[in-house]
Design an enzyme around this catalytic site. Sequence first.
Site: not given
Length: 482
Positions: A156, A286
């Site tokens: 999970h 970036s």
Amino acid sequence: MSNYDSYQTPLGSRYASKEMLTLFSARTRASTWRQLWLWLAEAEHELGIEQVTDEALEQMRANLTMTDEDFEVARVEEARRRHDVMAHVHTFGQVAPAAAGVIHYGATSCFVTDNADLIFIRDGLDLLLPKLAKVIQNLSTFALKYKDLPTLGFTHFQAAQPITVGKRAAQWIQELIMDLEDLEHAREQLRFRGAVGTTGTQASFMEIFDSDGDKIDELNKKLCEKAGFPGIYHVSTQTYTRKVDLRVANVLSALGATAQRIAIDIRHLAHLTEIEEPMEKDQIGSSAMAFKRNPMRSERITSLGRELMNKNANFAQTFAGQWFERTLDDSAISVNPSSACTRHVVNLGASLDNVTNGLVVYPQMIRAHLDAQLPFMATENIIMRLVSKGGSRQEAHEQIRVLSRQAGLVVKNEGKPNDLIERIRNTEYFSPIHADLDAMLDPSLYTGRSAVITERMCAVAEEKLARYSDYLGKAETVQLSL
Ligand SMILES: *[C@@H]1O[C@H](CO)[C@@H](O)[C@H](O)[C@H]1NC(C)=O
Ligand SMILES: *[C@@H]1O[C@H](CO)[C@@H](O)[C@H](O)[C@H]1NC(C)=O
Ligand SMILES: *[C@@H]1O[C@H](CO)[C@@H](O)[C@H](O)[C@H]1NC(C)=O
């Protein structure tokens, strides 16, 4: 007009290997048609068809490769005749005049288009399989190197029992091997369409061979030998069944899914700063955030894998939509799953190769994440140890539950480290096991048989990859241009 003035698909030739690009080039395609016409003529000649003369065969053999001039002739012919295969028949006839009257004798267009596609599918798979083998081999090396390095497992995407870095890679290896096996199977099941006429009844060849069916079988046997196939499909329509395309596309789509799954895991690991894909020294993450190290190659694999995953839907529709003995809605884009998927597979393969060849592991970060969770992981063992020293299982469970909750609140509400072990140390109830606590926090106690499982998987991989050893011995690192 330069490339900058016309639409360039992002899936262009950026990473395609030269052999792949050549395989799906117009020249290979048209030259393969010529090769097929030659094989047909040779086989007919060998079976006593006198119209196919030695001179015709010689001229065909001398002109197997399409020249640039041939392409120009074919273009003009096609504009006039509106039929690509007949345009090439006439073009071939111009350079091999002695064969002009017998090229394509008894055949239908699909004799060249479909048989050529089967050759391209086969050769495409033969190029792909060893590359996939290399990715698996690189991952195996990685898995064995880190088979003992404990890392937090996640279910999970919540902390779960520890595994090892190698064991997680072993999972990826198993999934890739499943794709490898399925691709090998699809490859081994490929057959030739052969010479079977316009509706697959072989009627035109009954005409040529005076209704001698054995000779037609012999003809197809010869064609298969020349083209390197074990036999022809038992039944064909005008085409080989489009089920074959679907079968291959299914496997390629499945490979896309596997690649995507692996890449997503790597992206999550990059987020956790536990494992990174290879980055170059000068690579910019970036344009604004100079510190960024984006997992762009794994993101690309995800995107290509997604595209590939959806490909088989198209082939399923094409197959399902074939009416009776054939409809032509199968061929406007491409009937050939190997060429339709090639750019995706090739781009994806190159990126997967690059990523799996240079995964960077940060053991200290991995350990830090483990340390934050290990106290919780150790609780089950703490309870059992206490019981072995005479405590009550139920009472120990309740004590741990209360302390764990308090420790969890400290982490979540105060942003402080997990202090469960300290709480246990300060609780008199646990005094019988206080001396054991340090030893119980060794993460390798909680990784089960991860190392053995990894070793076994890699041994299977080694066995599977044996047939690719020639390629693997000299495989080079793919150079990505981005
Ligand atoms: C095509 O075949 C003819 C006849 O055999 C030969 O003269 C010619 O050189 C061939 N063309 C090429 C490009 O090889
Ligand atoms: C990846 O595989 C190639 C070919 O087998 C090999 O040369 C290379 O060293 C491998 N890289 C790693 C990191 O194992
Ligand atoms: C990945 O590709 C880049 C760009 O071509 C290259 O510089 C680098 O060596 C490759 N890394 C690995 C590990 O293959």
